[in-house]
Enzyme design. Structure first.
Site, PDB file in Angstrom:
ATOM      1  N   TYR A 119     -26.210  33.401   2.362  1.00 12.23           N
ATOM      2  CA  TYR A 119     -26.059  34.655   3.100  1.00 12.23           C
ATOM      3  C   TYR A 119     -24.617  34.761   3.621  1.00 12.23           C
ATOM      4  CZ  TYR A 119     -27.128  38.346   6.504  1.00 12.23           C
ATOM      5  OH  TYR A 119     -27.132  39.516   7.216  1.00 12.23           O
ATOM      6  N   ASN A 152     -23.028  34.822   6.361  1.00 17.55           N
ATOM      7  CA  ASN A 152     -22.460  34.005   7.438  1.00 17.55           C
ATOM      8  C   ASN A 152     -22.637  32.504   7.215  1.00 17.55           C
ATOM      9  OD1 ASN A 152     -25.171  33.653   7.911  1.00 17.55           O
ATOM     10  ND2 ASN A 152     -25.144  34.313  10.046  1.00 17.55           N
ATOM     11  N   LYS A 153     -23.096  32.105   6.030  1.00 20.58           N
ATOM     12  CA  LYS A 153     -23.343  30.693   5.790  1.00 20.58           C
ATOM     13  C   LYS A 153     -22.047  29.967   5.394  1.00 20.58           C
ATOM     14  CE  LYS A 153     -27.742  30.619   6.719  1.00 20.58           C
ATOM     15  NZ  LYS A 153     -27.989  32.002   7.163  1.00 20.58           N
ATOM     16  N   THR A 154     -22.153  28.644   5.224  1.00 19.86           N
ATOM     17  CA  THR A 154     -20.954  27.836   4.993  1.00 19.86           C
ATOM     18  C   THR A 154     -20.266  28.179   3.675  1.00 19.86           C
ATOM     19  OG1 THR A 154     -22.374  26.084   4.111  1.00 19.86           O
ATOM     20  CG2 THR A 154     -21.715  25.906   6.428  1.00 19.86           C
TER      21      THR A 154
END
Length: 395
Positions: free
Chosen positions: A184, A186-188
């Site tokens: 997604y 905002n993930k790493t």
């Protein structure tokens, strides 16, 4: 006044180059870029098989289905997680058994799990969440793997936060029966929307690959590149529409190339926070029981304790007023109306989760955060808490 977002995507690598390659190819859905992404991700994790899908939720659903979860089955899931970890259980008309977590790590421990098994001996599967990027205690003689094996429980690892997370000499994604990652925004690493399921079990992989695209027994790209007629295929099960398009995989490939840089950038910010906020009365910092560099650090969640003299929501409002974005991870499942009412859940049965929930705030954390911004965040937190203490004293 600085405006510091909670999260910020970094796309300064080969994203545009790979997207243009997809557009020029004329093939935008699941094809060569997706296969390349799967191959390289599996190599990075150290696992045999990786299957790209359109979300971590899809991966979790496919994982449970591949483990043969059926109507009326029961599945353990921790209270402190995003709703997707539980809702996929209901997709299969099975029932979540929601458990409390450890206060320090927000993760389900072997001790909590063993007590739950005694109370619920008929549970078939565990969804373990590697919260914030910290791994659960999976390995060792008393680890979750051994506890589950002893009791005939299969494991789906929710690793939405946990790339790249290491435990011992293994990467999360190569440990349990099935592991599910999120890409997604905002993930790493991100593909915009997307996810990945990894496994070392060939039967699980084959089932997931078929079920991710309508239960069709031939991948559409394989059909297109085959010398057999491209229209010829069979439907072997009522599957789903969970495949990842090449446009998303193109972003993922570029993000994967930069993932080590992203991780080091997040680690730098974490070290700044740990130094700048250490020992402040009224704040519990996230506990890390592994080497800091083995933690993915998707989140940096603090807990405001009663000594902070300020309610969590008021703290968030004050941070927003001075231009600092924050978030909350998470409102626990037992407080969500659907689960609370359907399963008659009460907060008193989840003391650690309740303690976390009442004070939890996730601070901004993303690669390449500016040192001045990090300093401003730390000094602002100290100022807000100082003001709160003075307000209490003056009353």
């Amino acid at each position: 006044m600085p405006k510091i977002p909670f999260s910020k995507v970094s796309c300064s690598g080969s994203e545009l180059k790979y997207i243009k390659e997809v557009l020029k190819s004329g093939w935008l859905t699941t094809a060569g870029k997706t296969q390349e992404f799967e191959k390289l991700f599996a190599q990075k994790i150290g696992v045999k098989y990786a299957c790209a899908v359109n979300s971590c939720t899809a991966a979790l659903h496919l994982g449970l289905e591949a483990l043969n979860v059926k109507v009326g089955d029961k599945v353990f899931v921790p209270a402190m997680t995003f709703t997707a970890s539980a809702e996929v259980i209901r997709y299969l008309h099975a029932d979540p058994v929601i458990l409390d977590v450890d206060y320090d790590t927000r993760i389900l421990t072997p001790e909590i799990l063993e007590k739950a098994i005694i109370k619920h001996p008929d549970v078939k599967v565990l969804i373990i969440v590697h919260f914030g990027g910290h791994p659960a205690d999976m390995l060792g003689d008393n680890g979750i793997l051994k506890v589950c094996k002893k009791n005939g429980i299969r494991i789906v690892e929710d690793a939405a936060h946990a790339f790249p997370t290491r435990i011992g000499n293994q990467m999360i994604g190569s440990v349990g029966d099935v592991t599910c990652f999120s890409f997604y925004a905002n993930k790493t690493i991100t593909t915009g929307e997307g996810g990945m399921l990894t496994t070392n079990n060939e039967d699980i992989y084959k089932r997931v690959k078929v079920m991710r695209l309508h239960g069709i027994n031939r991948d559409i790209w394989d059909r297109f590149t085959s010398d057999k007629p491209s229209w010829e295929y069979d439907v072997v099960a009522p599957g789903y529409k969970y495949n990842m398009p090449d446009l998303n995989a193109a972003i993922g490939l570029a993000q994967l190339e930069d993932s080590d840089k992203f991780h080091m950038g997040r680690l730098r910010a974490v070290n700044f926070y740990r130094s700048g906020l250490q020992g402040i009365d009224g704040i519990d910092l996230p506990v890390c029981t592994i080497p800091l560099e083995d933690h993915a650090w998707h989140l940096f969640p603090i807990v405001l304790t009663p000594e902070a003299n300020i309610e969590r929501n008021t703290f968030i409002e004050r941070m927003a007023q001075i231009g600092i974005g924050t978030s909350v991870h998470y409102k626990p499942l037992y407080l969500m109306s659907y689960y609370k009412e359907r399963y008659d859940l009460k907060a008193i049965d989840f003391p650690n989760s309740e303690r976390i929930w009442k004070g939890t705030v996730s601070l901004p954390l993303f690669p390449f955060m500016d040192t001045d911004d990090l300093s401003f965040i730390c000094s602002s937190i100290k100022t807000i808490l100082k003001e709160a203490k003075l307000n209490v004293t003056s009353v």
